[in-house]
Design a protein around this motif. Structure first.
Motif, short mmCIF file in Angstrom:
data_model
loop_
_atom_site.label_atom_id
_atom_site.label_comp_id
_atom_site.label_asym_id
_atom_site.label_seq_id
_atom_site.Cartn_x
_atom_site.Cartn_y
_atom_site.Cartn_z
N LYS A 1 28.62 -5.23 36.31
CA LYS A 1 28.58 -6.12 35.14
C LYS A 1 27.71 -5.58 34.01
CE LYS A 1 30.68 -9.27 37.66
NZ LYS A 1 32.06 -8.95 37.87
N ILE A 2 26.93 -4.55 34.33
CA ILE A 2 25.92 -4.13 33.35
C ILE A 2 26.17 -2.73 32.80
CG2 ILE A 2 24.13 -5.67 34.23
CD1 ILE A 2 22.99 -3.08 35.61
N ASN A 3 27.41 -2.26 32.96
CA ASN A 3 27.76 -1.02 32.26
C ASN A 3 26.98 0.20 32.78
OD1 ASN A 3 28.80 0.62 30.24
ND2 ASN A 3 27.31 -0.01 28.74
N LYS B 1 20.07 2.34 34.54
CA LYS B 1 20.65 1.00 34.35
C LYS B 1 20.89 0.27 35.66
CE LYS B 1 23.30 1.91 30.11
NZ LYS B 1 24.69 2.01 29.62
N CYS B 2 21.19 0.99 36.72
CA CYS B 2 21.58 0.37 37.99
C CYS B 2 20.46 -0.54 38.51
CB CYS B 2 21.89 1.45 39.02
SG CYS B 2 22.24 0.77 40.66
N VAL B 3 20.85 -1.78 38.90
CA VAL B 3 19.87 -2.72 39.45
C VAL B 3 20.02 -2.87 40.96
CG1 VAL B 3 19.61 -4.02 37.30
CG2 VAL B 3 21.38 -4.70 38.93
N GLY B 4 20.90 -2.06 41.54
CA GLY B 4 21.02 -2.04 42.99
C GLY B 4 21.69 -3.26 43.59
N CYS B 5 22.56 -3.92 42.82
CA CYS B 5 23.19 -5.15 43.33
C CYS B 5 24.16 -4.87 44.49
CB CYS B 5 23.93 -5.87 42.21
SG CYS B 5 25.39 -5.00 41.61
N GLY B 6 24.70 -3.66 44.55
CA GLY B 6 25.57 -3.27 45.66
C GLY B 6 27.03 -3.64 45.49
N LEU B 7 27.39 -4.27 44.36
CA LEU B 7 28.78 -4.71 44.20
C LEU B 7 29.76 -3.53 44.18
CD1 LEU B 7 28.32 -7.55 41.54
CD2 LEU B 7 28.92 -7.80 43.95
N CYS B 8 29.35 -2.43 43.57
CA CYS B 8 30.24 -1.26 43.52
C CYS B 8 30.44 -0.67 44.92
CB CYS B 8 29.70 -0.20 42.57
SG CYS B 8 28.05 0.39 43.00
N ILE B 9 29.40 -0.75 45.73
CA ILE B 9 29.47 -0.20 47.10
C ILE B 9 30.50 -0.99 47.90
CG2 ILE B 9 28.15 0.13 49.24
CD1 ILE B 9 25.66 0.52 47.40
S1 SF4 Z 1 27.48 -2.47 40.57
FE1 SF4 Z 1 26.64 -0.57 41.47
S2 SF4 Z 1 26.02 0.70 39.71
FE2 SF4 Z 1 26.29 -1.40 38.96
S3 SF4 Z 1 24.24 -2.29 39.10
FE3 SF4 Z 1 25.28 -2.84 41.00
S4 SF4 Z 1 24.73 -1.20 42.46
FE4 SF4 Z 1 24.22 -0.46 40.39
#
Ligand code: SF4
Ligand code: SF4
Length: 104
Positions: free
Chosen positions: A52-54, A9-17
């Protein structure tokens, strides 16, 4: 406490990082997030609220009545949907409108 990041599912947006106060989440060679230091996670939930995408599951410990349950969140506009998947596979949803956050 710890989390699990779903590679599919991860799209690599980096928000969690960016959100993790302990700098515990990194990106792998495919650009997907993963938790590098699982044991150091203290369960603040910042990362799951940003995803945002669970794609992040949060293990609910026995101390909060979790008993094998996992928590995840999906977010659309002002609506956050928190899902608790229990050990028996049943799912409970809690829907929260962020506009109502300061109402009570
Ligand atoms: S917030 Fe983290 S786990 Fe979720 S899509 Fe972005 S990089 Fe992946
Ligand atoms: S729950 Fe908190 S400490 Fe654990 S990985 Fe997520 S942001 Fe970092």
């Amino acid at each position: 406490m710890s989390i699990r990041i779903n590679d599919e599912k991860c799209v690599g947006c980096g928000l969690c990082i960016e959100a993790c106060p302990g700098n515990l989440i990194k990106k792998n060679e495919k650009g997907k997030a993963f938790i590098k230091h699982e044991r150091d996670c203290w369960g603040c939930t910042s990362c799951i609220k940003e995803c945002k995408i669970n794609a992040i599951d949060f293990f609910l410990g026995a101390d909060v009545g979790g008993a094998g349950s996992v928590l995840s969140v999906s977010s659309k506009g002002d609506i956050n949907t928190w899902m608790i998947t229990k050990a028996d596979g049943s799912v409970e949803e809690i829907v929260i409108n962020k506009k109502d956050a300061n109402k009570y």
